[in-house]
Design a protein around this motif. Structure first.
Motif, PDB file in Angstrom:
ATOM      1  N   PHE A 136      21.779  16.281 -14.428  1.00  0.00           N
ATOM      2  CA  PHE A 136      20.960  16.268 -15.349  1.00  0.00           C
ATOM      3  C   PHE A 136      19.961  15.133 -15.123  1.00  0.00           C
ATOM      4  CE2 PHE A 136      24.759  17.118 -18.318  1.00  0.00           C
ATOM      5  CZ  PHE A 136      24.364  18.477 -18.601  1.00  0.00           C
ATOM      6  N   THR A 137      20.230  14.217 -14.075  1.00  0.00           N
ATOM      7  CA  THR A 137      19.299  13.135 -13.740  1.00  0.00           C
ATOM      8  C   THR A 137      18.770  13.367 -12.200  1.00  0.00           C
ATOM      9  OG1 THR A 137      21.296  11.851 -13.782  1.00  0.00           O
ATOM     10  CG2 THR A 137      19.509  11.196 -15.367  1.00  0.00           C
ATOM     11  N   HIS A 138      17.385  13.026 -12.013  1.00  0.00           N
ATOM     12  CA  HIS A 138      16.949  13.449 -10.695  1.00  0.00           C
ATOM     13  C   HIS A 138      16.395  12.337  -9.779  1.00  0.00           C
ATOM     14  CE1 HIS A 138      17.840  17.726 -11.354  1.00  0.00           C
ATOM     15  NE2 HIS A 138      17.578  17.548 -12.607  1.00  0.00           N
ATOM     16  N   THR A 139      16.513  11.119 -10.473  1.00  0.00           N
ATOM     17  CA  THR A 139      16.109  10.004  -9.689  1.00  0.00           C
ATOM     18  C   THR A 139      16.655   9.836  -8.419  1.00  0.00           C
ATOM     19  OG1 THR A 139      15.540   8.729 -11.734  1.00  0.00           O
ATOM     20  CG2 THR A 139      15.659   7.331  -9.809  1.00  0.00           C
ATOM     21  N   PRO A 140      16.269   9.686  -7.122  1.00  0.00           N
ATOM     22  CA  PRO A 140      16.753   9.773  -5.898  1.00  0.00           C
ATOM     23  C   PRO A 140      17.809   8.709  -5.891  1.00  0.00           C
ATOM     24  CG  PRO A 140      14.384  10.105  -5.523  1.00  0.00           C
ATOM     25  CD  PRO A 140      14.223   9.669  -7.137  1.00  0.00           C
ATOM     26  N   ASN A 141      18.850   8.934  -5.125  1.00  0.00           N
ATOM     27  CA  ASN A 141      19.953   8.047  -4.967  1.00  0.00           C
ATOM     28  C   ASN A 141      20.257   7.725  -3.427  1.00  0.00           C
ATOM     29  OD1 ASN A 141      21.498  10.292  -4.157  1.00  0.00           O
ATOM     30  ND2 ASN A 141      22.293  10.634  -5.986  1.00  0.00           N
ATOM     31  N   VAL A 142      19.344   8.109  -2.714  1.00  0.00           N
ATOM     32  CA  VAL A 142      19.580   7.721  -1.402  1.00  0.00           C
ATOM     33  C   VAL A 142      19.218   6.196  -1.340  1.00  0.00           C
ATOM     34  CG1 VAL A 142      18.933   9.892  -0.009  1.00  0.00           C
ATOM     35  CG2 VAL A 142      16.867   8.104  -0.945  1.00  0.00           C
ATOM     36  N   TYR A 143      19.478   5.491  -0.280  1.00  0.00           N
ATOM     37  CA  TYR A 143      19.322   3.903  -0.283  1.00  0.00           C
ATOM     38  C   TYR A 143      17.744   3.662  -0.390  1.00  0.00           C
ATOM     39  CZ  TYR A 143      19.174  -0.825   1.515  1.00  0.00           C
ATOM     40  OH  TYR A 143      18.760  -2.209   1.952  1.00  0.00           O
ATOM     41  N   THR A 144      17.406   2.792  -1.401  1.00  0.00           N
ATOM     42  CA  THR A 144      16.044   2.669  -1.599  1.00  0.00           C
ATOM     43  C   THR A 144      15.750   1.017  -1.809  1.00  0.00           C
ATOM     44  OG1 THR A 144      15.845   4.532  -2.921  1.00  0.00           O
ATOM     45  CG2 THR A 144      14.198   3.035  -3.110  1.00  0.00           C
ATOM     46  N   SER A 145      14.809   0.692  -0.973  1.00  0.00           N
ATOM     47  CA  SER A 145      14.358  -0.757  -1.081  1.00  0.00           C
ATOM     48  C   SER A 145      13.078  -0.808  -1.755  1.00  0.00           C
ATOM     49  CB  SER A 145      14.626  -1.423   0.393  1.00  0.00           C
ATOM     50  OG  SER A 145      14.295  -2.958   0.316  1.00  0.00           O
ATOM     51  N   ILE A 146      12.909  -2.025  -2.640  1.00  0.00           N
ATOM     52  CA  ILE A 146      11.609  -2.037  -3.180  1.00  0.00           C
ATOM     53  C   ILE A 146      11.102  -3.744  -2.939  1.00  0.00           C
ATOM     54  CG2 ILE A 146      11.574  -0.097  -4.671  1.00  0.00           C
ATOM     55  CD1 ILE A 146      12.254  -2.136  -6.875  1.00  0.00           C
TER      56      ILE A 146
END
Ligand code: MN
Ligand code: MN
Length: 364
Positions: A354-364
């Motif tokens: 239901f949710t599509h925000t990427p879940n690969v390691y992300t750094s901001i």
């Protein structure tokens, strides 16, 4: 006509029960399409094997109930009236000899039960909770559409939350940003209290956002969901602000692997216990088994926690149309907490998230 209500009526006939008395607002919404939070006042739905059902609401809600999609009778009561004598009157005018009454034993407070019982002292009371739970298990296409939409709003919430992250902003300020924007955009209610946890605060799976501020080189965990047209979403993302420690990053990679191990195995016929084991094995083999302190997931729909429970040793067989979360986590006190969560609907040969925000390691 509400299909769920039809199914319940058929069940009453089959079980030779005279009626069902429902007072849990979420179940009333599920069966009637009328959504309300009556606070301490009484909201009830009476469903009969053969007679016309009715809604019983505080008088101040009656107009809203009549305007809702509920096509049957609505009776109201004023604050100075005794609701129970009125309920008994309406029930008896539908059917004078009500003998077998199904009630929600998990949700009908004892005081209310005793009031009801006083008017039907010869009646027998059976528990309808398991039936309602099993009805809610398999979602209709209309319910799945609403959950897809609720999922999109959770993605929107992540977007707002990620944009709010900056050095020095507190957890509760990020929560406020997310909910302020969503409310402006039309979302009335979250599925549960939005969780934003920073650094080692996220090492508590059910932690409370507070004044702790975002610091460089740590994780920020977001667990959130919205209610859209009566249906919930629930998702978790853990993202890096800067460059977290080697161990924190290692934990992230393990949780992501565990998530994929379970997600890729979802299909009709697998058991809840197998799904939990697939994810748990990844975490255990990596040496963090004792830091994954909860089940893999839970069902959701019109409520954010319902059946099935995706837990260890469960032989419960997954079927098409069921919706539940996949949410492995590792919580290492003093170091970091990482959880990745998406909810899925089981399809003929797999599942859709239901949710599509990427879940690969992300750094901001
Ligand atoms: Mn969650
Ligand atoms: Mn969850």
């Amino acid at each position: 006509m509400n299909k769920q209500l039809d199914k319940l009526q058929e069940w009453l006939v089959k079980e030779e029960l005279d009626m069902a008395f429902i007072n849990e607002p979420n179940t009333i919404a599920y069966l009637s399409g009328y959504e309300s939070d009556p606070h301490e006042r009484i909201l009830a739905l009476a469903v009969f094997a053969t007679e016309e059902p009715f809604l019983f609401t505080p008088e101040l809600e009656k107009g809203d109930a009549l305007k809702s999609e509920w096509p049957h009778a609505v009776y109201g009561y004023l604050d100075n009236e005794d609701p129970w004598s009125l309920i008994a009157h309406h029930l008896k005018s539908r059917k004078s000899d009500l003998n077998s009454i199904a009630i929600e034993k998990d949700f009908l407070p004892v005081g209310r039960f005793e009031k009801l019982q006083s008017y039907f002292s010869a009646g027998s009371f059976l528990d309808i909770t398991p039936k309602i739970q099993s009805m809610k298990l398999i979602k209709t296409p209309e319910e799945i559409d609403k959950m897809m939409e609720a999922g999109k709003w959770a993605d929107r919430a992540f977007e707002i939350g990620f944009n709010a992250i900056k050095e020095g902003i507190s957890e509760e300020e990020i929560v406020a940003e997310i909910e302020y924007h969503l409310k402006k955009e039309g979302i009335k209610e979250m599925s549960f209290e939005t969780m934003v946890l920073t650094g080692d605060n996220a090492a508590s799976p059910h932690g409370t956002p507070g004044k702790r501020q975002v610091q460089s080189n740590e994780f920020v965990l977001f667990d959130l969901g919205v209610i859209y047209n009566g249906y919930t979403s629930d998702a978790t993302r853990t993202i890096a602000f800067g460059e977290p420690s080697k161990q924190a990053k290692e934990i992230y990679a393990i949780v992501l692997e565990a998530y994929h191990a379970a997600l890729s195995a979802v299909k009709p016929g697998i058991t809840a216990g197998e799904l939990d084991r697939l994810a748990r094995d990844v975490i255990t083999k990596a040496g963090y088994g004792s830091y994954f302190t909860h089940r893999l997931g839970h069902g959701l729909g019109s409520s954010v926690h319902e059946f099935p429970s995706i837990m260890q040793d469960s032989g419960f067989v997954i079927q098409e149309g069921m919706c539940f979360s996949i949410e492995p986590g590792i919580y290492l006190p003093g170091v970091a907490g990482v959880r990745i969560e998406d909810c899925v609907v089981v399809t003929k040969d797999g599942c859709k998230v239901f949710t599509h925000t990427p879940n690969v390691y992300t750094s901001i």
